[in-house]
Design an enzyme around this catalytic site. Structure first.
Site, PDB file in Angstrom:
ATOM      1  N   HIS A  87       0.862  -1.186   0.000  1.00 39.45           N
ATOM      2  CA  HIS A  87       0.000   0.000   0.000  1.00 39.45           C
ATOM      3  C   HIS A  87       0.894   1.229   0.000  1.00 39.45           C
ATOM      4  O   HIS A  87       1.800   1.354   0.837  1.00 39.45           O
ATOM      5  CB  HIS A  87      -0.900   0.011   1.241  1.00 39.45           C
ATOM      6  CG  HIS A  87      -1.604   1.312   1.483  1.00 39.45           C
ATOM      7  ND1 HIS A  87      -2.327   1.969   0.504  1.00 39.45           N
ATOM      8  CD2 HIS A  87      -1.689   2.090   2.589  1.00 39.45           C
ATOM      9  CE1 HIS A  87      -2.819   3.076   0.999  1.00 39.45           C
ATOM     10  NE2 HIS A  87      -2.455   3.177   2.265  1.00 39.45           N
ATOM     11  N   HIS A 116       1.016   5.751  -1.185  1.00 39.99           N
ATOM     12  CA  HIS A 116       0.258   6.962  -1.483  1.00 39.99           C
ATOM     13  C   HIS A 116       0.782   7.552  -2.797  1.00 39.99           C
ATOM     14  O   HIS A 116       1.022   8.750  -2.889  1.00 39.99           O
ATOM     15  CB  HIS A 116       0.376   7.973  -0.341  1.00 39.99           C
ATOM     16  CG  HIS A 116      -0.121   7.454   0.970  1.00 39.99           C
ATOM     17  ND1 HIS A 116      -0.021   8.175   2.145  1.00 39.99           N
ATOM     18  CD2 HIS A 116      -0.732   6.294   1.316  1.00 39.99           C
ATOM     19  CE1 HIS A 116      -0.543   7.476   3.148  1.00 39.99           C
ATOM     20  NE2 HIS A 116      -0.983   6.325   2.665  1.00 39.99           N
ATOM     21  N   TYR A 137      -0.273  -4.410 -20.779  1.00 40.06           N
ATOM     22  CA  TYR A 137       0.312  -4.841 -19.516  1.00 40.06           C
ATOM     23  C   TYR A 137      -0.530  -4.411 -18.325  1.00 40.06           C
ATOM     24  O   TYR A 137      -0.545  -5.082 -17.292  1.00 40.06           O
ATOM     25  CB  TYR A 137       1.760  -4.361 -19.392  1.00 40.06           C
ATOM     26  CG  TYR A 137       2.700  -5.319 -20.061  1.00 40.06           C
ATOM     27  CD1 TYR A 137       3.272  -6.373 -19.358  1.00 40.06           C
ATOM     28  CD2 TYR A 137       2.988  -5.217 -21.415  1.00 40.06           C
ATOM     29  CE1 TYR A 137       4.111  -7.287 -19.973  1.00 40.06           C
ATOM     30  CE2 TYR A 137       3.821  -6.122 -22.056  1.00 40.06           C
ATOM     31  CZ  TYR A 137       4.377  -7.151 -21.320  1.00 40.06           C
ATOM     32  OH  TYR A 137       5.188  -8.065 -21.936  1.00 40.06           O
TER      33      TYR A 137
END
Length: 216
Positions: free
Chosen positions: A97, A99, A124
């Site tokens: 994860h 930002h 892709y």
């Protein structure tokens, strides 16, 4: 050292290597973002408020199969999010994860559709990432977000949090990072293209499914 211990040691190193790579290339800044990996006896996850560019393998948080913190520094506040994904998708072995700038910018500018934040514009993107849904904004660590993502975890490879960035899961931490990078690059291409490119047509998508097993 036993084989299991050696495997855990390698996974700890992989988390730190991937974290440093993402940080050094600007996919995350400061103490933002988190990474986790599934173990046979639980999970490893980056500590709360840790900088992904300066992770210590020995300081990574370890939790048991029930989610109890057993060693290392205090786990990230997104632990419930990671646990929900692993429980819903047995094939997921690594979660990343971040930002990432262009994906956060995409949520500010407006995604393509709530169930597909970007149209299928490159092969892709289709092959390595697939359809990514938007999760409406809630504060970081909100348990409702974890529940929403867990409900999708067996169907897609990731989700995009409004104003916060992407979370991606795959068969390893490295592969989750590869998919996240492809998603971020696709967002950059989409935002910089004027006029917006047309999506790949149905025939092209079907060929990618037939030849490469793409999921879209």
């Amino acid at each position: 050292m036993t084989e299991d211990a050696l495997s855990e040691s390698r996974i700890r190193e992989e988390i730190c290597t991937v974290g440093a790579s993402l940080y050094n290339r600007g996919y995350t800044v400061g103490a933002a973002g988190n990474i986790s990996a599934r173990l046979d006896d639980g999970w490893l996850i980056t500590p709360t408020d840790a900088c992904l560019g300066r992770l210590d393998p020995a300081a990574l948080s370890k939790v048991d199969a029930a989610g109890n913190w057993v060693s290392g520094a205090k786990p990230s506040k997104t632990l419930a999010l990671h646990q929900g994904i692993y429980r819903a998708n047995p094939d997921a072995r690594g979660i990343v994860h971040t930002h990432s700038t262009h994906l956060v910018a995409l949520t500010l500018a407006g995604v393509w559709r709530p169930d597909e934040v970007l149209p299928p514009i490159t092969p892709y993107q289709v092959m390595k990432v697939g359809r990514i849904p938007l999760i409406p904004y809630r504060r970081p660590g909100d348990p409702q977000v974890a529940a929403e993502v867990a409900a999708l975890a067996a169907q897609v490879r990731g989700a995009l949090f409004e104003r916060l960035g992407p979370v991606v899961w795959e068969r390893s931490v490295a592969h989750a990072a590869y998919a996240l990078e492809e998603l971020e690059e696709t967002a950059r291409l989409w935002l910089m293209s004027q006029p917006r490119p047309e999506p790949l047509d149905a025939a092209a998508l079907e060929e990618l499914r037939a030849v490469f097993g793409a999921r879209w």
